[in-house]
Design an enzyme around this catalytic site. Structure first.
Site, PDB file in Angstrom:
ATOM      1  CE  LYS A 425     -44.863 -29.586 -77.035  1.00 63.99           C
ATOM      2  NZ  LYS A 425     -43.827 -28.380 -76.291  1.00 63.99           N
ATOM      3  CE  LYS A 478     -48.705 -27.652 -76.296  1.00 63.32           C
ATOM      4  NZ  LYS A 478     -47.888 -27.383 -75.874  1.00 63.32           N
ATOM      5  CE1 TYR A 543     -53.478 -20.540 -73.166  1.00 63.20           C
ATOM      6  CE2 TYR A 543     -53.411 -22.918 -74.471  1.00 63.20           C
ATOM      7  CZ  TYR A 543     -52.983 -21.511 -73.967  1.00 63.20           C
ATOM      8  OH  TYR A 543     -51.392 -21.858 -74.306  1.00 63.20           O
TER       9      TYR A 543
END
Length: 556
Positions: A425, A478, A543
Site C-alpha cells: 500500500k 494499492k 468504485y
C-alpha cells in the site's frame, strides 16, 4: 520496414545511407572496406596537364587544388568530392571505371598526367593512358583495407536482423571484404555496376540487380526497384483474429467477470441516512438499511462482494469506535449476514476512520506507535468476524499486523475468517476522494512513515512475503494502476490469490475526463479493469463495480 545492408567505407555517414533512409528503408551500415591515408611526397600538382582521381578518398588526400591542371574523376561521386573542394571537373567518363577513363581522356599524347589512386588498384587506368602516349606519374595516396577487423562485430549484429533483405556493394573490394569478415553469400546482392557484379558472382553471390549507371541516386533507385521498403504482411496476419466481435471474444486472453468485482461501501449509523460524496459521483455514506438495499443491487448484478468502511458518530485518540460491536460496520455485517446474499463480506481493518488525529494507529506523542496499534487492530478484526465478516482486510500498514490479526482471530475461535492483506500500500497521491468520504485525512503530518514509498518495488515484494509468512490468505496492492508491475511480479512469485484496489483517485480521474468528453467512460473503465486483471489480479476492488458488472452481463 525492410532493412538493407550497405557496405561502403563511410558507414552511417555515407550519402547512399541517407538516400535509402529517405526512401523508407532501415539501413544497416557496415564498412566492409575502408581507406587509410598514406604518407606521400607530393609533386607540384600545378606542373601537370591533368590530375586524375579515382575516389573520394583520393580527393581528401590531395594537399591542395591548384589552378593550372585539368581535373578528371572516375565517376560522379568522385567528381562531387572534387567540386566540393573547389575544382572544376573537366572529365567524367560515361562508365565509372579505369578503362573508360583512360579511353575518354582527350588527346593525352605527350601530356603529363598525375594519377592519384589506392594501393593495389587495377593497372588498367595507367596502362591505358600510357598506351595512348601520356606521361603518367602515379601517387599512392591511400591504402584500401578489405575486411577491416573493427567491422567484424558490426557485421555479425547486422546479419542477426531477420529483416535484412539484401546487401549493397559499390566495389569489388567491398565484396571481398564482406566475405573476409565472414559474411557468407546467402543474402542477395545489389551492385553498382558490371565489374562489381563480376566479383560478387565469382564469390558466390546471387546478383539480383545492377545499377544502370554509377552514382548514389542510381544505386538507391536500383534498390527501390527490386526490394520494397515495406515488407508485405506474409503468412503471419494477427488481424485475422480481430475481424469480428465474436472472433475477438473467442480469443480474448483476459476476461473480467462480475464475480471478481468487490464494491466499496461507506457506512454510518442510524436509519434512512444518505450523504452523497461529491468527489465520488454515484457513491454515498449510507446507513446500514440503505447499505443493505445497495447490497441487494450488487448481488443482482453478480458482483462478488462488498468491502465495508465505517464512519463513526464520534472519534477519539485511540479509535475506540473501530471495535465497537454496535458500530456501523458490525451492524451492517449482521444485517447482510442475516439476509443471506451471495456476496463475500469484507471489512476494512484500520483506525484512521475512527481516530481524532486521522492516523492509522495509536500515537505516542506525534509518532504512530506500531506495536501499541496491533492489539487495537486485532480487536477490530475480531469484532467484524463476530458480526459475520468472511474476510478482514488490515490496511494500517503496521509491521506485524497480519500476524496480530491471525492470532487474535484464532484465539477468539474465528479460524475460518480469512485475511486479505493490504500488503503493498503506497503513500499515494490518489487517495484524496476516499479521505473525504471516510473523513480520515491526518490532522498533522502524513503517512509516509508507515505507508510505502511508491518507488520501491523490492520493498513491496518484501512486504508481500512478510504478510504471506504471517498467514495472509489474499495479498492486495494499492493503488492498482501504479502497481501493475508489482502485480505481474507477485503473480510469478506467490500462489496466493491477488487483489488490486482501483482507488478513489483513479476513479475520479476517469470520471473527470469522461465528464468533459475527453474519453469514453465505459471503454476506459473496462480497459483499466482488464489491464489490472491482465497484470495478475484475480480480485478487483473498484468504485465502478456496479457499472462494470452491468456492462459485463452476458448478452442474450
Amino acid at each position: 520496414m525492410t532493412t538493407v545492408l550497405v557496405t561502403r567505407p563511410a558507414g552511417a555517414a555515407d550519402p547512399l545511407v541517407v538516400e535509402l533512409e529517405a526512401r523508407g528503408y532501415r539501413v544497416s551500415a557496415v564498412p566492409t572496406v575502408v581507406t587509410r591515408p598514406l604518407a606521400v611526397s607530393w609533386p607540384d600538382l600545378a606542373a601537370f596537364d591533368w590530375v586524375v582521381v579515382t575516389s573520394a578518398a583520393g580527393v581528401q588526400a590531395l594537399p591542395a587544388i591548384p589552378g593550372g591542371p585539368r581535373w578528371a574523376a572516375v565517376g560522379e561521386s568522385t567528381a562531387g568530392a572534387l567540386r566540393a573542394r573547389g575544382a572544376t571537373v573537366d572529365l567524367v567518363p560515361s562508365e565509372a571505371n579505369g578503362a573508360a577513363l583512360a579511353d575518354s581522356l582527350p588527346d593525352p599524347a605527350g601530356k603529363r598526367v598525375l594519377l592519384v589512386r589506392a594501393s593495389g588498384a587495377d593497372p588498367d587506368l595507367p596502362a591505358g593512358l600510357r598506351a595512348r602516349g601520356a606521361v603518367v606519374e602515379e601517387v599512392t595516396a591511400y591504402e584500401t583495407v578489405e575486411g577491416p577487423a573493427e567491422s567484424t562485430g558490426m557485421l555479425r549484429d547486422a546479419l542477426g536482423d531477420r529483416d535484412v533483405a539484401a546487401v549493397v556493394f559499390a566495389s569489388g573490394s567491398a565484396v571481398r571484404g564482406f566475405v573476409k569478415l565472414g559474411g557468407g553469400t546467402a543474402l542477395p546482392a545489389i551492385t553498382i555496376g558490371p565489374r562489381t557484379s563480376l566479383v560478387a558472382r565469382n564469390q558466390g553471390f546471387q546478383v539480383i540487380a545492377e545499377a544502370a549507371a554509377p552514382g548514389v541516386a542510381e544505386l538507391a533507385a536500383t534498390v527501390a526497384g527490386v526490394i520494397p521498403a515495406v515488407k508485405p504482411a506474409g503468412p503471419h496476419r494477427p488481424r485475422r483474429l480481430r475481424t469480428r466481435a465474436a472472433v475477438r471474444a473467442l480469443v480474448r486472453e483476459t476476461r473480467v467477470h462480475p464475480g471478481q468485482l468487490i464494491a466499496p461501501l461507506f457506512v454510518v449509523s442510524g436509519r434512512g441516512r444518505r450523504f452523497e460524496i461529491p468527489s465520488l459521483p454515484g457513491h454515498a455514506r449510507l446507513s446500514p438499511d440503505l447499505a443493505l438495499r445497495e447490497a441487494h443491487r450488487f448481488a443482482g448484478l453478480g458482483i462478488g462482494g462488498v468491502l465495508l468502511f465505517g464512519i463513526p458518530d464520534a472519534k477519539d485518540a485511540n479509535g475506540s469506535g473501530a471495535d465497537d460491536p454496535a458500530g456501523p460496520v458490525p451492524e451492517t455485517l449482521r444485517m447482510l449476514r442475516d439476509e443471506g446474499l451471495p456476496l463475500a463480506l469484507i471489512a476494512d481493518v484500520c483506525l484512521c476512520e475512527y481516530t481524532s488525529h486521522g492516523h492509522c494507529g495509536v500515537l505516542d506523542g506525534e509518532k504512530v506507535d506500531n506495536d501499541a496499534s496491533l492489539p487495537r487492530l486485532a480487536s477490530a478484526a475480531v469484532a467484524y468476524a463476530q458480526a459475520g465478516a468472511d474476510i478482514v482486510a488490515p490496511s494500517a500498514m503496521m509491521d506485524g499486523q497480519v500476524g496480530a490479526l491471525r492470532a487474535g482471530l484464532d484465539g477468539a475461535g474465528f479460524r475460518d475468517t480469512a485475511i486479505m492483506a493490504y500488503a503493498s500500500k503506497h503513500a499515494s497521491s490518489f487517495y484524496g476522494p476516499f479521505r473525504e468520504a471516510a473523513g480520515s485525512a491526518p490532522s498533522f503530518g502524513d503517512r509516509k512513515s508507515y505507508q510505502m514509498d511508491p518507488a520501491n518495488a523490492h520493498d513491496a515484494l518484501r512486504e508481500m512475503q512478510l504478510d504471506a509468512d504471517e498467514g495472509a490468505d489474499i495479498l492486495m496492492v494499492k493503488p492498482a494502476i501504479t502497481s501493475l508491475d508489482l502485480l505481474a511480479r507477485a503473480r510469478q512469485r506467490f500462489d496466493l490469490p491477488l487483489a488490486a484496489y482501483q482507488v478513489s483517485g483513479e476513479a475520479a480521474m476517469i470520471e473527470a475526463a469522461a465528464e468533459r468528453d475527453w474519453i469514453d467512460r465505459q471503454g476506459a473503465i473496462l480497459e483499466s479493469l482488464t489491464a489490472i486483471a491482465r497484470a495478475g489480479a484475480g480480485i478487483l476492488i473498484t468504485y465502478f463495480a456496479a457499472d462494470a458488472a452491468a456492462w459485463l452481463q452476458p448478452s442474450r
